[in-house]
Design an enzyme around this catalytic site. Sequence first.
Site, PDB file in Angstrom:
ATOM      1  N   TYR A  98       0.900  -1.174  -0.015  1.00 20.77           N
ATOM      2  CA  TYR A  98      -0.040   0.035  -0.052  1.00 20.77           C
ATOM      3  C   TYR A  98       0.948   1.249  -0.073  1.00 20.77           C
ATOM      4  O   TYR A  98       0.620   2.264  -0.741  1.00 20.77           O
ATOM      5  CB  TYR A  98      -0.752  -0.047   1.085  1.00 20.77           C
ATOM      6  CG  TYR A  98      -1.929  -1.337   1.239  1.00 20.77           C
ATOM      7  CD1 TYR A  98      -3.174  -1.048   0.406  1.00 20.77           C
ATOM      8  CD2 TYR A  98      -1.633  -2.102   1.885  1.00 20.77           C
ATOM      9  CE1 TYR A  98      -4.066  -1.944   0.409  1.00 20.77           C
ATOM     10  CE2 TYR A  98      -2.641  -3.436   1.928  1.00 20.77           C
ATOM     11  CZ  TYR A  98      -3.631  -3.457   1.178  1.00 20.77           C
ATOM     12  OH  TYR A  98      -4.804  -4.268   1.022  1.00 20.77           O
ATOM     13  N   ASN A 122     -12.773  -1.313  -4.613  1.00 14.67           N
ATOM     14  CA  ASN A 122     -12.534  -1.468  -5.946  1.00 14.67           C
ATOM     15  C   ASN A 122     -13.738  -2.542  -6.362  1.00 14.67           C
ATOM     16  O   ASN A 122     -13.838  -3.365  -5.823  1.00 14.67           O
ATOM     17  CB  ASN A 122     -11.256  -2.252  -6.133  1.00 14.67           C
ATOM     18  CG  ASN A 122     -11.023  -2.776  -7.567  1.00 14.67           C
ATOM     19  OD1 ASN A 122     -11.730  -2.489  -8.763  1.00 14.67           O
ATOM     20  ND2 ASN A 122     -10.345  -3.875  -7.507  1.00 14.67           N
ATOM     21  N   CYS A 130      -6.687  -5.652  -7.276  1.00 17.05           N
ATOM     22  CA  CYS A 130      -6.290  -5.336  -5.809  1.00 17.05           C
ATOM     23  C   CYS A 130      -5.581  -6.454  -5.155  1.00 17.05           C
ATOM     24  O   CYS A 130      -5.192  -6.133  -4.073  1.00 17.05           O
ATOM     25  CB  CYS A 130      -7.715  -4.744  -5.591  1.00 17.05           C
ATOM     26  SG  CYS A 130      -9.193  -5.757  -5.502  1.00 17.05           S
ATOM     27  N   HIS A 131      -6.010  -7.660  -5.648  1.00 18.30           N
ATOM     28  CA  HIS A 131      -5.111  -8.591  -4.836  1.00 18.30           C
ATOM     29  C   HIS A 131      -3.741  -8.685  -4.704  1.00 18.30           C
ATOM     30  O   HIS A 131      -3.153  -9.187  -4.167  1.00 18.30           O
ATOM     31  CB  HIS A 131      -5.609  -9.957  -5.343  1.00 18.30           C
ATOM     32  CG  HIS A 131      -5.596 -10.317  -6.883  1.00 18.30           C
ATOM     33  ND1 HIS A 131      -6.210  -9.828  -8.114  1.00 18.30           N
ATOM     34  CD2 HIS A 131      -4.474 -10.974  -7.435  1.00 18.30           C
ATOM     35  CE1 HIS A 131      -5.728 -10.087  -8.940  1.00 18.30           C
ATOM     36  NE2 HIS A 131      -4.744 -10.936  -8.703  1.00 18.30           N
ATOM     37  N   GLU A 157      -0.977 -16.717 -10.314  1.00 17.80           N
ATOM     38  CA  GLU A 157      -0.511 -16.040 -10.850  1.00 17.80           C
ATOM     39  C   GLU A 157       1.170 -16.417 -10.867  1.00 17.80           C
ATOM     40  O   GLU A 157       1.887 -16.177 -11.946  1.00 17.80           O
ATOM     41  CB  GLU A 157      -0.714 -14.519 -10.833  1.00 17.80           C
ATOM     42  CG  GLU A 157      -2.042 -13.804 -11.037  1.00 17.80           C
ATOM     43  CD  GLU A 157      -2.157 -12.534 -10.753  1.00 17.80           C
ATOM     44  OE1 GLU A 157      -0.912 -11.752 -10.596  1.00 17.80           O
ATOM     45  OE2 GLU A 157      -3.305 -12.066 -11.153  1.00 17.80           O
TER      46      GLU A 157
END
Length: 162
Positions: A98, A122, A130-131, A157
């Site tokens: 963040y 979001n 946002c993950h 991912e």
Amino acid sequence: MWTSVDSPVGPLRVVTSPGAGEAVAAIEFDPWTNAVGRPVGDRADGYGVLGRAREQLDAYFAGTLDAFDLPLAAGGTAFQERVWAALARIPFGETTSYGALALTLGLTGHGARAVGLANGRNPIPVVVPCHRVVGADGRLTGYAGGLDRKQWLLAHEQHALF
């Protein structure tokens, strides 16, 4: 209008709102709610952008897509839109904090907190990733879809083969 997509993180509802035209306005995790009074209208699985969203989400979860190409209409404040645009620039398979995200937006002081609040609002998770935002120490922090989903998306991912 809306459609649903079966996924490894549970059913997703993809919504396009009146006024959003041919754009994705929201992706919601099951159980679905009508958040912020957003009208969802009728189910329309094959409708233009909804059909494209289904195809791209299916490819993402199959491990054959690492970047979405969909028109989006999230409908946030100017600040939220800036944060969500920054989220979209986080590369597939990578994470940021963040605080680091706040710095890319030129924010100092409590910027990380403001970024966290915008991140949490979001309305288009997965597509607007946002993950990919974690705590300063690398730990997983809050996620509207639940930390189990966040962990799954990050692992997916990092292990997807293209």
